[in-house]
Scaffold this active site. Structure first.
Site, PDB file in Angstrom:
ATOM      1  CG  ASN A  40      -0.282  -0.396   2.863  1.00 45.46           C
ATOM      2  OD1 ASN A  40       0.563   0.481   2.548  1.00 45.46           O
ATOM      3  ND2 ASN A  40      -1.133  -0.357   3.559  1.00 45.46           N
ATOM      4  CG  ASP A  49      -5.306  -9.119   1.942  1.00 44.94           C
ATOM      5  OD1 ASP A  49      -6.158  -8.857   3.078  1.00 44.94           O
ATOM      6  OD2 ASP A  49      -5.464  -8.415   1.427  1.00 44.94           O
TER       7      ASP A  49
END
Lengths: 338, 338, 338
Positions: A22, A211
């Protein structure tokens, strides 16, 4: 003891890239789950073809609950090792360990320990489960313990099959912190690189997408940097064929002070060239935490439940949360005693 | 006239892989759009940095309507060439041609001709549009024609801004061939590889995702092998930042005998670290056709419209369809006359 | 002998997917080269940070000539192991072996043995080369042989620097089997996942793109299924920064009865935010063969040379070809004698 070459055979390794993480630089839980499953698929397929039986490919049937013990970062090397720990007549249990390694400082940390169950399917007839060559146990207890784990997971797989009818209902103009506000879904067209030699989606590809959805639900709810903390046991009831469209939907079910539980469903539409209806292929619970810039867990906004179903699911989530907490405390006390 | 080496410098070339295509082996329209945009971004960024001004990155502002003239297949080489055809004070027009090449037979086919508009944004201050160095025209008329195209697209960009409030409302238990039955949406977390040096999503990445949703809507409606036939002009009103979650939604608006029109919306949620609300970043119309195994267009099931809005949108789609058909016939007659 | 944990440290493993291969199912040489370089980068970065010096990242400086001994196929597992075989004050020699494993049959084949040279660059100051901690040799001769290899490659790197001025000139309407007919180029915008922690392109990413261009040149020339047979030594003279545009160009230089030699150039344009001019970053020779459906080498059409330069390059290629052939025969005779 297996020869060195065999020990080698158990590892998979890769540098973590920006695309694996991320924007805060934390590697996605889904990236790790995908590597875990690839390692498990390699070792169990290899084992199942080591006997005199017909050629087969190991398909993921179940992943036991797994915790993400410490975050991994861009530039670190993921070391994934796998070992076969039990075999029944038609299934293989694989233990996979993931270690992150900072190759600049040499620091190594265990990030995951996962247990996966595979079933070997015939290469010629995908509906036929072939026999698994038995492994040798060093001690008799290893076999007995393995058989116990085998029986437990078999029971659990039967139970989750019941839950499968549930669907996620869209909400118009939801309020912040309600279930409807953060619930999300994505569709994915299954391409060739998503699939095994049998033409069915790798379990790891499915978990990575799950996920991704769970992470978006968590981020929409608390609008901070979030990371995967754990994944409950996932059962792969139904195969998903190349060319299918899969819909992955997630909704928040429970929040504790510092964690969020998200339920994720995977539905498959084999719409081209097949008369089959849409079906539920997988479902699972993901737990996320919110992290400060220093990597400390932050408090999360409480989930606002509105309908009876939402309240019921919140209570069920609370039950799972307390059960996990109690189990962990028992383990820590036991560890302290020794 | 630029030197020969310069002319060469403009081309982007890649072998089409299984992941670029659907299971029938036809390369996704979105794959082609992404390559077109990459070629346009490279040539216009290079040009905008060739003058004495400050460093900048060209951002996609608009793509003119483009037709997919012939399908491309796995194993073929896509040749993408780009040329700057007009510059205004603050924007660049790029003409991109795509040719498929079967390197085994040597056969080449033109698959796309696209026109893109880029705006150079300062590397230091992303809200500042820098000045574009002027290009040299061989003939005076080239500049005048370019200016006319520039004015036309400017007008059109203003108009589409109005349409932006519309949203896609979910439908529970829809009937086959209704709008609600095939409408689809996907969410995507914007990663580093999706972005330019400025940290905003490449226009080509957005178009690829839009085509993916449109393709799923089309396949859900007619349950056959479908391919992109054309894309209407797309305006990129708002930038999308790295780390955003984007929701791409598509719904069918119109069907003719052998084509389907799908409207696609892109909404961005810049939810981490920003107070900004969700906003509409892009919208566009895609036209799809259904192909038989021999590559011939098949009849498509007619769209069932239920609400007033659906009926209105169907009529508007019919208007666009008839207009395009008339324009094409006029061009063919003109071509026949010469 | 290193402990088991260390032996583990040397391996990288992955299932080969459809996107890793051509349409005949043969894994691209470039995919293999990229894995080799990743394994080498991990082991050498780890080693260079094992001493008391400052944090650094190993950058690829050179790959020795490597042969592709047997083809790898989709569904097979690539096993890549790496070992440090020599260290000078400022560089590391790594030996990488690649083995393909069919996990269904258990068959294993050595597919590559490669030697790579890395140079550790300071994490804080990328222009500073840091010192390499020395390795322990089991036998004194190992160090002497390593030093000899080190001196040889150093000399060779100086020589290739001269060749760098050459460019590929486009040809209009070329005849089949001429140099101009098959020569090809592609451009690539360097994204974040292409780069190391220092923000420079991984050597493996560059080699993969070079192999892609060489493959297109070979296929255009002989219009059959082609595979990489070998790559000559590649020197990485200049780093390529994130955000650059790289142009990779390839032209055929020589054909024997059953092989084609292709010269590939990589030029980098660091066009945004830098005053630097376009520069030649890498160049190399790839050798390809054409395979029948049964995997047997086919005769290839002879290259038609037209200009003086083409004839000269053909003769030089012939020289390299004969030299390699002679070396291989000498090795085989030596092996037969023992």
């Amino acid at each position: 003891d297996p020869p060195a070459a065999e020990r080698w055979g158990r590892c998979l390794r890769r540098i973590m890239r920006p695309d694996d993480a991320n924007i805060a630089g934390n590697v996605h839980g889904g990236t790790v789950l995908k590597m875990i499953e690839e390692a498990g698929a390699i070792i169990s397929t290899r084992h199942c073809n080591s006997g005199p039986g017909e050629p087969c490919v190991a398909a993921l049937a179940r992943v036991e609950r797994t915790d993400f013990l410490s975050p991994m970062c861009i530039g670190e090397v993921a070391n994934v090792s796998a070992e076969i720990t039990y075999t029944s007549k038609h299934s293989v249990e694989v233990q996979v360990n993931v270690m992150s390694e900072n190759i600049l400082t040499g620091a190594k940390k265990v990030t995951n320990k996962a247990t996966l169950w595979y079933v070997p399917l015939s290469l010629e007839n995908v509906n036929k489960v072939v026999e698994v060559p038995p492994i040798q146990y060093v001690r008799k207890e290893q076999e007995d313990e393995g058989r116990k784990r085998y029986e437990e997971q078999k029971l659990d797989r039967l139970e989750t099959k019941q839950r499968n009818g549930d669907v996620i209902i869209p909400v118009i103009n939801p309020e912040p912190h309600t279930v409807g506000y953060s619930q999300s879904s994505l569709i994915h067209l299954v391409g060739p690189s998503d699939c095994t030699l049998l033409g069915f989606v790798h379990g790891g590809v499915t978990m990575k997408l799950m996920d991704e959805v769970a992470g978006i639900v968590a981020a929409r709810h608390c609008k901070t940097n979030i990371v995967t903390a754990s994944v409950d046991a996932i059962n792969f009831h139904e195969k998903i064929k190349k060319g299918s469209v899969i819909t992955i939907s997630g909704r928040m079910t429970f929040t504790s002070n510092k964690s969020m539980e998200i339920e994720v469903f995977v539905d498959a539409d084999p719409f081209v060239d097949e008369p089959q209806e849409r079906y539920r292929a997988v479902s699972a619970f993901f737990t996320y935490v919110s992290l400060s810039k220093e990597g400390k867990p932050l408090p999360v906004p409480q989930l606002l439940t509105e309908t009876e179903d939402e309240k019921r699911r919140f209570e069920e989530g609370k039950g799972r949360y307390l059960q996990t907490k109690a189990k962990r405390q028992a383990q820590m006390q036991q560890a302290a005693r020794h």
